[in-house]
Design a protein around this motif. Structure first.
Motif, PDB file in Angstrom:
ATOM      1  N   LEU A   1       0.821  -1.206   0.000  1.00 16.46           N
ATOM      2  CA  LEU A   1       0.000   0.000   0.000  1.00 16.46           C
ATOM      3  C   LEU A   1       0.857   1.259   0.000  1.00 16.46           C
ATOM      4  O   LEU A   1       0.433   2.313  -0.468  1.00 16.46           O
ATOM      5  CB  LEU A   1      -0.918   0.015   1.236  1.00 16.46           C
ATOM      6  CG  LEU A   1      -2.009  -1.052   1.257  1.00 16.46           C
ATOM      7  CD1 LEU A   1      -2.645  -1.098   2.626  1.00 16.46           C
ATOM      8  CD2 LEU A   1      -3.036  -0.746   0.196  1.00 16.46           C
TER       9      LEU A   1
ATOM     10  N   GLU B   1      -8.853  -1.503   7.306  1.00 16.69           N
ATOM     11  CA  GLU B   1      -7.431  -1.552   6.971  1.00 16.69           C
ATOM     12  C   GLU B   1      -6.738  -0.314   7.517  1.00 16.69           C
ATOM     13  O   GLU B   1      -7.155   0.816   7.244  1.00 16.69           O
ATOM     14  CB  GLU B   1      -7.264  -1.623   5.454  1.00 16.69           C
ATOM     15  CG  GLU B   1      -5.840  -1.830   5.000  1.00 16.69           C
ATOM     16  CD  GLU B   1      -5.772  -2.015   3.488  1.00 16.69           C
ATOM     17  OE1 GLU B   1      -5.195  -3.007   3.048  1.00 16.69           O
ATOM     18  OE2 GLU B   1      -6.307  -1.166   2.755  1.00 16.69           O
TER      19      GLU B   1
ATOM     20  N   ARG C   1      -3.375   2.232   8.103  1.00 15.61           N
ATOM     21  CA  ARG C   1      -2.140   2.732   7.503  1.00 15.61           C
ATOM     22  C   ARG C   1      -1.458   3.638   8.530  1.00 15.61           C
ATOM     23  O   ARG C   1      -1.573   4.863   8.476  1.00 15.61           O
ATOM     24  CB  ARG C   1      -2.449   3.512   6.222  1.00 15.61           C
ATOM     25  CG  ARG C   1      -3.208   2.696   5.186  1.00 15.61           C
ATOM     26  CD  ARG C   1      -3.622   3.560   4.014  1.00 15.61           C
ATOM     27  NE  ARG C   1      -4.362   2.796   3.022  1.00 15.61           N
ATOM     28  CZ  ARG C   1      -4.907   3.333   1.938  1.00 15.61           C
ATOM     29  NH1 ARG C   1      -4.792   4.638   1.715  1.00 15.61           N
ATOM     30  NH2 ARG C   1      -5.565   2.584   1.072  1.00 15.61           N
TER      31      ARG C   1
ATOM     32  N   ASN D   1       0.568   6.843   7.723  1.00 16.25           N
ATOM     33  CA  ASN D   1      -0.203   7.977   7.201  1.00 16.25           C
ATOM     34  C   ASN D   1      -1.312   8.409   8.148  1.00 16.25           C
ATOM     35  O   ASN D   1      -2.098   9.295   7.807  1.00 16.25           O
ATOM     36  CB  ASN D   1      -0.815   7.616   5.851  1.00 16.25           C
ATOM     37  CG  ASN D   1       0.226   7.351   4.790  1.00 16.25           C
ATOM     38  OD1 ASN D   1       1.379   7.752   4.931  1.00 16.25           O
ATOM     39  ND2 ASN D   1      -0.162   6.682   3.733  1.00 16.25           N
TER      40      ASN D   1
ATOM     41  N   GLU E   1      -3.969   6.841   8.850  1.00 18.70           N
ATOM     42  CA  GLU E   1      -5.216   6.596   8.145  1.00 18.70           C
ATOM     43  C   GLU E   1      -5.814   5.241   8.505  1.00 18.70           C
ATOM     44  O   GLU E   1      -5.102   4.289   8.832  1.00 18.70           O
ATOM     45  CB  GLU E   1      -5.008   6.630   6.627  1.00 18.70           C
ATOM     46  CG  GLU E   1      -4.640   7.983   6.072  1.00 18.70           C
ATOM     47  CD  GLU E   1      -4.471   7.937   4.558  1.00 18.70           C
ATOM     48  OE1 GLU E   1      -4.213   9.011   3.977  1.00 18.70           O
ATOM     49  OE2 GLU E   1      -4.575   6.845   3.960  1.00 18.70           O
TER      50      GLU E   1
ATOM     51  N   VAL F   1      -8.931   2.843   6.575  1.00 21.42           N
ATOM     52  CA  VAL F   1      -9.935   2.685   5.534  1.00 21.42           C
ATOM     53  C   VAL F   1     -10.997   1.732   6.065  1.00 21.42           C
ATOM     54  O   VAL F   1     -10.695   0.605   6.473  1.00 21.42           O
ATOM     55  CB  VAL F   1      -9.326   2.141   4.229  1.00 21.42           C
ATOM     56  CG1 VAL F   1     -10.427   1.846   3.208  1.00 21.42           C
ATOM     57  CG2 VAL F   1      -8.337   3.135   3.656  1.00 21.42           C
TER      58      VAL F   1
ATOM     59  N   ARG G   1     -12.349   6.811   4.084  1.00 18.89           N
ATOM     60  CA  ARG G   1     -10.961   6.987   4.532  1.00 18.89           C
ATOM     61  C   ARG G   1     -10.965   7.981   5.677  1.00 18.89           C
ATOM     62  O   ARG G   1     -11.484   9.093   5.538  1.00 18.89           O
ATOM     63  CB  ARG G   1     -10.080   7.497   3.391  1.00 18.89           C
ATOM     64  CG  ARG G   1      -8.609   7.675   3.782  1.00 18.89           C
ATOM     65  CD  ARG G   1      -7.756   8.005   2.558  1.00 18.89           C
ATOM     66  NE  ARG G   1      -8.075   9.310   2.015  1.00 18.89           N
ATOM     67  CZ  ARG G   1      -7.404  10.430   2.300  1.00 18.89           C
ATOM     68  NH1 ARG G   1      -6.383  10.397   3.153  1.00 18.89           N
ATOM     69  NH2 ARG G   1      -7.732  11.581   1.756  1.00 18.89           N
TER      70      ARG G   1
ATOM     71  N   TYR H   1     -12.206  -1.263  -4.643  1.00 19.63           N
ATOM     72  CA  TYR H   1     -11.081  -0.649  -3.935  1.00 19.63           C
ATOM     73  C   TYR H   1      -9.813  -1.412  -4.262  1.00 19.63           C
ATOM     74  O   TYR H   1      -9.708  -2.607  -3.994  1.00 19.63           O
ATOM     75  CB  TYR H   1     -11.356  -0.654  -2.431  1.00 19.63           C
ATOM     76  CG  TYR H   1     -10.186  -0.264  -1.566  1.00 19.63           C
ATOM     77  CD1 TYR H   1      -9.456   0.893  -1.825  1.00 19.63           C
ATOM     78  CD2 TYR H   1      -9.810  -1.047  -0.479  1.00 19.63           C
ATOM     79  CE1 TYR H   1      -8.381   1.254  -1.039  1.00 19.63           C
ATOM     80  CE2 TYR H   1      -8.746  -0.691   0.326  1.00 19.63           C
ATOM     81  CZ  TYR H   1      -8.034   0.457   0.045  1.00 19.63           C
ATOM     82  OH  TYR H   1      -6.968   0.804   0.832  1.00 19.63           O
TER      83      TYR H   1
ATOM     84  N   SER I   1      -6.281  -1.865  -3.150  1.00 18.79           N
ATOM     85  CA  SER I   1      -5.468  -1.544  -1.979  1.00 18.79           C
ATOM     86  C   SER I   1      -4.018  -1.285  -2.346  1.00 18.79           C
ATOM     87  O   SER I   1      -3.312  -0.555  -1.651  1.00 18.79           O
ATOM     88  CB  SER I   1      -5.550  -2.667  -0.942  1.00 18.79           C
ATOM     89  OG  SER I   1      -4.987  -3.857  -1.437  1.00 18.79           O
TER      90      SER I   1
ATOM     91  N   SER J   1      -4.338   2.264  -3.952  1.00 21.61           N
ATOM     92  CA  SER J   1      -5.153   3.193  -3.158  1.00 21.61           C
ATOM     93  C   SER J   1      -6.109   3.979  -4.051  1.00 21.61           C
ATOM     94  O   SER J   1      -6.205   5.204  -3.968  1.00 21.61           O
ATOM     95  CB  SER J   1      -4.259   4.145  -2.358  1.00 21.61           C
ATOM     96  OG  SER J   1      -3.475   3.435  -1.436  1.00 21.61           O
ATOM     97  N   THR J   2      -6.833   3.263  -4.913  1.00 20.64           N
ATOM     98  CA  THR J   2      -7.809   3.898  -5.804  1.00 20.64           C
ATOM     99  C   THR J   2      -9.192   3.289  -5.582  1.00 20.64           C
ATOM    100  O   THR J   2      -9.328   2.163  -5.093  1.00 20.64           O
ATOM    101  CB  THR J   2      -7.415   3.728  -7.282  1.00 20.64           C
ATOM    102  OG1 THR J   2      -7.350   2.322  -7.600  1.00 20.64           O
ATOM    103  CG2 THR J   2      -6.062   4.373  -7.565  1.00 20.64           C
ATOM    104  N   TYR J   3     -10.212   4.073  -5.961  1.00 18.25           N
ATOM    105  CA  TYR J   3     -11.595   3.652  -5.806  1.00 18.25           C
ATOM    106  C   TYR J   3     -12.339   3.810  -7.123  1.00 18.25           C
ATOM    107  O   TYR J   3     -12.051   4.712  -7.910  1.00 18.25           O
ATOM    108  CB  TYR J   3     -12.320   4.509  -4.759  1.00 18.25           C
ATOM    109  CG  TYR J   3     -11.627   4.637  -3.437  1.00 18.25           C
ATOM    110  CD1 TYR J   3     -11.919   3.779  -2.391  1.00 18.25           C
ATOM    111  CD2 TYR J   3     -10.682   5.633  -3.221  1.00 18.25           C
ATOM    112  CE1 TYR J   3     -11.283   3.901  -1.171  1.00 18.25           C
ATOM    113  CE2 TYR J   3     -10.035   5.761  -2.002  1.00 18.25           C
ATOM    114  CZ  TYR J   3     -10.340   4.895  -0.975  1.00 18.25           C
ATOM    115  OH  TYR J   3      -9.701   5.018   0.225  1.00 18.25           O
TER     116      TYR J   3
END
Length: 203
Positions: A16, A97, A99, A102, A104, A106, A132, A149, A151, A154-156
């Motif tokens: 990621l 998930e 991170r 960062n 973060e 998700v 997020r 998603y 992973s 990191s795009t949707y």
């Protein structure tokens, strides 16, 4: 009931944070985190490479946790794992998930979910919502009938339809970048510049 599944179920979560292909290969070479699945029952077919977990399923792998009523896992000829998570009740499949670097988290949910271990892509299907968060505050939210998603990247990608939460439409809410950056900086100060502590504990 406790089952430990190896080899890898959900790919390398460290990817990621990959900034280049060379870095991705270096991280992939590191020791993989353990995958643990709790369930009320397990059926395994070694010939078909298929495991079916039923009843209060909780999967934990590194910084990822999935909860569902039922989970089907199979391994393809190349060793990649693929999964389908199902809810038999009115609740949703939930994937969390973290991170930490960062600050973060998700949070993804849907009526059911699928996972492609080769591409590290999740499909949240039916009343799907992916959020997020930074330090517990939502900064981006995507809603639709299906939310895809990736992973690794990191795009949707979201698609509307009859089971979308907002009258069949895709709805996205994105905070200004300045607010997201300010939230990250406040979180960094809160933790003294160290990564955010994980709230996901081994089962």
């Amino acid at each position: 009931m406790r089952q430990r599944i190896l080899p890898i179920l959900l790919g390398t979560l460290s990817l990621l944070f990959t900034q280049s292909q060379a870095l991705a290969q270096a991280k992939a070479a590191q020791e993989e985190p353990e995958t643990t699945v709790l369930s009320d029952s397990l059926s395994h077919d070694d010939i078909k490479k298929l495991s079916i977990f039923k009843g209060n399923v909780i999967l934990t792998r590194g910084l990822l946790r999935l909860t569902a009523d039922e989970l089907h896992l199979n391994e393809d000829a190349n060793g990649f794992q693929h999964g389908k998570a199902i809810m038999n009740s009115k609740k949703k499949v939930v994937i969390i998930e973290e991170r930490p670097e960062n600050y973060e988290v998700v949070h993804a949910e849907g009526d059911h979910a699928t996972y492609n271990g080769k591409d590290e892509v999740m499909h949240l299907i039916g009343h799907a919502i992916v959020t997020r968060m930074v330090c517990g505050k939502a900064v981006d939210t995507v809603r639709g009938e299906t939310v895809i998603y990736n992973s690794r990247a990191s795009t949707y990608h979201a698609v509307g339809g009859p089971t979308a939460p907002d009258n069949g439409r895709v709805r996205s809410v994105v905070q200004p970048r300045s607010k997201a950056d300010a939230a990250v900086e406040a979180c960094r100060k809160q933790y003294g510049g160290k990564p955010m502590p994980s709230q996901i504990k081994p089962n």
